[in-house]
Design a protein around this motif. Structure first.
Motif, short mmCIF file in Angstrom:
data_model
loop_
_atom_site.label_atom_id
_atom_site.label_comp_id
_atom_site.label_asym_id
_atom_site.label_seq_id
_atom_site.Cartn_x
_atom_site.Cartn_y
_atom_site.Cartn_z
N ASN A 289 -18.50 -9.55 -14.09
CA ASN A 289 -19.45 -8.39 -14.17
C ASN A 289 -20.76 -8.89 -14.63
O ASN A 289 -21.77 -8.26 -14.00
CB ASN A 289 -19.00 -7.33 -15.20
N SER B 31 -21.53 -2.31 -14.15
CA SER B 31 -21.00 -3.54 -14.67
C SER B 31 -21.32 -4.01 -16.10
O SER B 31 -20.57 -4.58 -16.69
CB SER B 31 -21.63 -4.60 -13.67
N GLU C 266 -18.85 -1.79 -18.16
CA GLU C 266 -17.60 -2.23 -18.10
C GLU C 266 -17.54 -3.44 -19.16
O GLU C 266 -16.46 -3.77 -19.90
CB GLU C 266 -17.45 -2.79 -16.81
N PRO D 89 -12.24 -2.72 -15.50
CA PRO D 89 -12.94 -3.52 -15.45
C PRO D 89 -12.88 -4.97 -14.78
O PRO D 89 -13.99 -5.55 -14.31
CB PRO D 89 -13.14 -3.91 -17.05
N ASN E 260 -13.80 -4.11 -10.87
CA ASN E 260 -15.03 -3.78 -10.71
C ASN E 260 -15.72 -4.88 -9.82
O ASN E 260 -16.26 -4.58 -8.71
CB ASN E 260 -15.74 -3.30 -11.79
N PRO E 261 -15.98 -6.11 -10.27
CA PRO E 261 -16.76 -7.11 -9.47
C PRO E 261 -16.21 -7.33 -8.19
O PRO E 261 -16.86 -7.86 -7.36
CB PRO E 261 -16.72 -8.16 -10.59
#
Length: 326
Positions: free
Chosen positions: A57, A82, A85, A298, A301-302
């Motif tokens: 993130n 991000s 998160e 989380p 997410n990236p």
């Protein structure tokens, strides 16, 4: 008449007041104590996951800040998401790692209150920020000619700030009303962090009103943003299907699919945890679902926003040589 506290000399460390309400000095997070042989394995796994979340993130934040081609509202929201998160996972994972390392789960009453309050505030922020991101995609696809006017820098900042602060008064009040309850059953929380459902199971007396307040706020916080997201994407899908070009439809769906994946990962597990009827039979399931919306979302997410996005992967190819050169 002044109230007087007397500390009871037992292992659970409770305080009892004149009005016969018990207040624990500390709670014990049972976490993964039912699998003691896996403590070090779980510690290694969760430490690795935490590092990946922070680095992944953090990298998304970096590239959206320094790459000129990513200076758009969509990537501004992704950058804020991000950062959220990282904050969100830092409320629970470091504490869980410490408990796994020390083989203890003791947490003071006030530390428990702070953890729960920050967790609830950040969770509320995530709900509304996901709705803001869906609105951004709606404007970009359904009203592209006015996109730069509608989603101006000032409006984007206002939407992000609003998402961050909207949950503060609600969740501070929620935390106060939960931790003001008398706890006379036990001080052991069958969870890996302080959360509303396991704390309610320790409360004694008539807590029907408290449960209803939690349920009503849960429905509002989860349902209102989710309905906004559904409304935005129903309009998006309707508009995209009318596009004459297959390439345009593919690009539009590709842009939105990443956000949809994150929405369903987060909302699916969180809504089941907070809105399902509670019973002891679901305690193991609650902990498993909590791992989804506190750790897995989380983590993904990236990956979802970078590997599935050509602009982000292109920016990574530009930035990596510079970072290696340093």
């Amino acid at each position: 008449m002044q109230s007087r506290n007397v500390t009871l000399p037992n292992e659970n460390k409770w305080k009892i007041t004149e009005i016969n309400l018990t207040v624990p000095v500390e709670f014990v997070l049972l976490g993964f104590s039912d699998v003691p042989k896996l403590h070090w394995f779980l510690f290694g796994i969760f430490l690795f996951i935490y590092v990946i979340i922070v680095l992944g993130n953090g990298l998304v934040i970096l590239i959206t800040r320094v790459e000129p081609t990513l200076q758009t509202p969509m990537y501004f929201f992704i950058s804020n998401f991000s950062f959220l998160e990282i904050c969100y996972v830092s409320v629970t994972l470091p504490r869980m790692l410490m408990d796994l390392y020390t083989m203890k789960g003791n947490i003071s009453f006030y530390a428990c209150a702070m953890q729960m309050c920050f967790f609830l505030i950040l969770g509320t922020t995530e709900c509304f920020l996901l709705a803001v991101m869906a609105y951004d995609r709606y404007v970009a696809i359904c009203n592209p000619l006015h996109y730069s006017l509608v989603m101006s820098h000032k409006v984007c900042n206002q939407l992000v700030v609003g998402s961050w602060i909207i949950g503060i008064p609600i969740q501070v009040g929620q935390t106060y009303q939960i931790l003001s309850l008398p706890f006379c059953k036990s001080n052991k929380l069958n969870h890996f962090f302080c959360d509303i459902p396991p704390l309610l199971k320790l409360a004694c007396g008539d807590i029907f009103v408290n449960k209803m307040v939690v349920y009503i706020f849960g429905v509002l916080i989860v349902t209102v943003p989710f309905m906004l997201i559904l409304g935005s994407y129903s309009r998006i899908i309707s508009t995209v299907l009318k596009l004459p070009s297959n390439t345009g439809r593919t690009k539009a769906f590709s842009t939105c699919s990443s956000h949809i994946i994150v929405v369903f990962l987060f909302y699916g597990s969180a809504s089941i945890t907070y809105l399902q009827p509670k019973s002891n039979a679901y305690e193991g399931t609650d902990k498993l679902l909590s791992l989804f919306y506190t750790i897995l979302t989380p983590t993904f997410n990236p990956l979802i926003y970078s590997l599935r996005n050509k602009n982000v992967t292109g920016a990574l190819r530009k930035i990596f040589p510079r970072l290696i050169a340093l």
